[in-house]
Scaffold this motif. Sequence first.
Motif, mmCIF file in Angstrom:
data_model
loop_
_atom_site.group_PDB
_atom_site.id
_atom_site.type_symbol
_atom_site.label_atom_id
_atom_site.label_comp_id
_atom_site.label_asym_id
_atom_site.label_seq_id
_atom_site.Cartn_x
_atom_site.Cartn_y
_atom_site.Cartn_z
ATOM 1 N N THR A 100 -4.880 22.172 -1.158
ATOM 2 C CA THR A 100 -6.133 22.490 -0.481
ATOM 3 C C THR A 100 -5.985 22.585 1.032
ATOM 4 O O THR A 100 -6.957 22.874 1.742
ATOM 5 C CB THR A 100 -7.199 21.425 -0.805
ATOM 6 N N GLY A 101 -4.783 22.315 1.530
ATOM 7 C CA GLY A 101 -4.561 22.404 2.961
ATOM 8 C C GLY A 101 -4.887 21.147 3.724
ATOM 9 O O GLY A 101 -4.841 21.137 4.955
ATOM 10 N N ASP A 102 -5.223 20.060 3.018
ATOM 11 C CA ASP A 102 -5.524 18.803 3.704
ATOM 12 C C ASP A 102 -4.255 18.104 4.189
ATOM 13 O O ASP A 102 -4.331 17.178 4.994
ATOM 14 C CB ASP A 102 -6.291 17.855 2.781
ATOM 15 N N ALA A 103 -3.111 18.513 3.654
ATOM 16 C CA ALA A 103 -1.841 17.913 4.059
ATOM 17 C C ALA A 103 -0.733 18.949 3.945
ATOM 18 O O ALA A 103 -0.808 19.869 3.114
ATOM 19 C CB ALA A 103 -1.515 16.697 3.191
ATOM 20 N N GLU A 104 0.267 18.816 4.779
ATOM 21 C CA GLU A 104 1.476 19.633 4.673
ATOM 22 C C GLU A 104 2.593 18.841 4.004
ATOM 23 O O GLU A 104 3.390 19.381 3.257
ATOM 24 C CB GLU A 104 1.928 20.093 6.064
ATOM 25 N N VAL A 105 2.630 17.556 4.298
ATOM 26 C CA VAL A 105 3.670 16.670 3.773
ATOM 27 C C VAL A 105 2.991 15.402 3.267
ATOM 28 O O VAL A 105 2.112 14.853 3.935
ATOM 29 C CB VAL A 105 4.701 16.312 4.864
ATOM 30 N N ALA A 106 3.384 14.943 2.088
ATOM 31 C CA ALA A 106 2.766 13.753 1.511
ATOM 32 C C ALA A 106 3.801 12.959 0.714
ATOM 33 O O ALA A 106 4.783 13.517 0.219
ATOM 34 C CB ALA A 106 1.588 14.131 0.606
ATOM 35 N N ILE A 107 3.548 11.679 0.597
ATOM 36 C CA ILE A 107 4.408 10.797 -0.192
ATOM 37 C C ILE A 107 3.591 10.215 -1.333
ATOM 38 O O ILE A 107 2.539 9.614 -1.109
ATOM 39 C CB ILE A 107 4.996 9.657 0.659
ATOM 40 N N ALA A 108 4.075 10.409 -2.550
ATOM 41 C CA ALA A 108 3.487 9.781 -3.733
ATOM 42 C C ALA A 108 4.415 8.644 -4.146
ATOM 43 O O ALA A 108 5.631 8.852 -4.263
ATOM 44 C CB ALA A 108 3.341 10.788 -4.862
ATOM 45 N N ALA A 109 3.852 7.479 -4.348
ATOM 46 C CA ALA A 109 4.695 6.325 -4.633
ATOM 47 C C ALA A 109 4.020 5.395 -5.618
ATOM 48 O O ALA A 109 2.843 5.551 -5.954
ATOM 49 C CB ALA A 109 5.025 5.578 -3.332
ATOM 50 N N GLY A 110 4.771 4.422 -6.079
ATOM 51 C CA GLY A 110 4.241 3.420 -6.989
ATOM 52 C C GLY A 110 5.085 2.164 -6.921
ATOM 53 O O GLY A 110 6.280 2.222 -6.601
ATOM 54 N N ALA A 111 4.469 1.030 -7.185
ATOM 55 C CA ALA A 111 5.187 -0.239 -7.194
ATOM 56 C C ALA A 111 4.483 -1.202 -8.127
ATOM 57 O O ALA A 111 3.266 -1.175 -8.266
ATOM 58 C CB ALA A 111 5.267 -0.830 -5.784
ATOM 59 N N GLU A 112 5.269 -2.032 -8.766
ATOM 60 C CA GLU A 112 4.713 -2.992 -9.722
ATOM 61 C C GLU A 112 5.642 -4.186 -9.841
ATOM 62 O O GLU A 112 6.871 -4.038 -9.803
ATOM 63 C CB GLU A 112 4.565 -2.345 -11.099
ATOM 64 N N THR A 113 5.049 -5.350 -9.940
ATOM 65 C CA THR A 113 5.830 -6.542 -10.269
ATOM 66 C C THR A 113 5.099 -7.328 -11.336
ATOM 67 O O THR A 113 3.895 -7.561 -11.222
ATOM 68 C CB THR A 113 6.084 -7.430 -9.042
ATOM 69 N N LEU A 114 5.811 -7.713 -12.352
ATOM 70 C CA LEU A 114 5.264 -8.606 -13.360
ATOM 71 C C LEU A 114 5.893 -9.989 -13.242
ATOM 72 O O LEU A 114 5.604 -10.873 -14.037
ATOM 73 C CB LEU A 114 5.474 -8.029 -14.757
ATOM 74 N N SER A 115 6.764 -10.144 -12.231
ATOM 75 C CA SER A 115 7.306 -11.472 -11.948
ATOM 76 C C SER A 115 6.295 -12.333 -11.218
ATOM 77 O O SER A 115 6.331 -13.560 -11.294
ATOM 78 C CB SER A 115 8.575 -11.351 -11.087
ATOM 79 N N ASP A 116 5.396 -11.671 -10.481
ATOM 80 C CA ASP A 116 4.413 -12.407 -9.689
ATOM 81 C C ASP A 116 3.039 -11.770 -9.848
ATOM 82 O O ASP A 116 2.353 -11.493 -8.865
ATOM 83 C CB ASP A 116 4.828 -12.420 -8.217
ATOM 84 N N ALA A 117 2.662 -11.519 -11.084
ATOM 85 C CA ALA A 117 1.344 -10.949 -11.346
ATOM 86 C C ALA A 117 0.266 -11.980 -11.025
ATOM 87 O O ALA A 117 0.464 -13.188 -11.224
ATOM 88 C CB ALA A 117 1.238 -10.525 -12.812
ATOM 89 N N PRO A 118 -0.884 -11.536 -10.512
ATOM 90 C CA PRO A 118 -1.953 -12.486 -10.152
ATOM 91 C C PRO A 118 -2.424 -13.294 -11.362
ATOM 92 O O PRO A 118 -2.726 -12.729 -12.414
ATOM 93 C CB PRO A 118 -3.068 -11.582 -9.626
ATOM 94 N N ILE A 119 -2.484 -14.592 -11.213
ATOM 95 C CA ILE A 119 -2.965 -15.483 -12.270
ATOM 96 C C ILE A 119 -4.206 -16.205 -11.742
ATOM 97 O O ILE A 119 -4.165 -16.829 -10.682
ATOM 98 C CB ILE A 119 -1.884 -16.501 -12.675
ATOM 99 N N ARG A 120 -5.298 -16.093 -12.466
ATOM 100 C CA ARG A 120 -6.569 -16.649 -11.998
ATOM 101 C C ARG A 120 -6.903 -17.968 -12.699
ATOM 102 O O ARG A 120 -6.470 -18.217 -13.820
ATOM 103 C CB ARG A 120 -7.710 -15.669 -12.257
ATOM 104 N N TYR A 121 -7.723 -18.754 -11.990
ATOM 105 C CA TYR A 121 -8.354 -19.883 -12.653
ATOM 106 C C TYR A 121 -9.464 -19.346 -13.558
ATOM 107 O O TYR A 121 -9.940 -18.225 -13.386
ATOM 108 C CB TYR A 121 -8.964 -20.837 -11.624
#
Length: 315
Positions: free
Chosen positions: A110-131
Amino acid sequence: MDTSSGTRRIVVIGGARTPFCRSGTAFSDLRSYDLGRMAVAGLLHRARIDPAAVDLLVMGTVIADPATSNLGREVVLGTQLPDSCPAFTCSVACVSSLQAFLECARAIQTGDAEVAIAAGAETLSDAPIRYRRSVRKRLIAAQKARGPGDYLKLMRGLGVKDLLPEPVALAEFSTGEIMGENCERLAKRLGITREDQDEYAMMSNHRAAAAAAEGRFKRQVVPAFPAPRYQGVDADNGVRGDSTIEKLSTLKPVFDRRFGTVTAGNSSYLSDGGAAVLLASEEAAESWACVLSRCSRHHRWRPSIPSRNSSSARP
């Protein structure tokens, strides 16, 4: 590719990723933020572009850390990207990073960007644990407590079970099922046998091990030196190159113990890691003389409801 409608071509310039490690192993002391930052920083270093040229960063993640709820923005601030670079985070279950890719592609189209970075990250070693909720309500109310008497009042009615943490929410909210249970249903509906799954798993592991041995991943993997030991990690540690049909066939089903076919050997392991891809308009890429591959302008993903894709809600 048809461009009669004026839609701009999109080019994939390159990608980088951390090693993918089994949860609870090499990356157990890292957050999603750390892993995402490593991947994006590695991508910028390898692509050798001016960070100021990046117009957008979109991060995908599934289990968000409350401390870095807008993971994309935090990664911008933690890398060489300028603070002015727009960034946001999307969560669409297991296609979160794919959605990040599509968002970047649309911005370029759409012309809103010329250069962009698509990324992702995940950890299940330190996933949020709630009370549990009973404790959470009291913790919030404790902010208004004025003395020991108020704190004691808040403790009334709490039992030992209330103090136990809630398990990590890996299940899909509307169905209460985890991915392995949905996989079991899908395998039954499509007639995918245990033998088919074991053979495919063995082939996949053998191919991954061979690719690693041949150095095919070196161009994409960014070595990591996680604290506190700072020992180098430069390879995935979950690939089972010694898999055999004989070994796989001895494993018991995990999700449907009576009639199931999905085992720890023919399904994915829980892992920690981050990855990033650099996208650009064709015009920008040609100015760098680094065109690698083109993306089609046609893309769509369609959600599905597991309980409506089979004859019954459960196998």
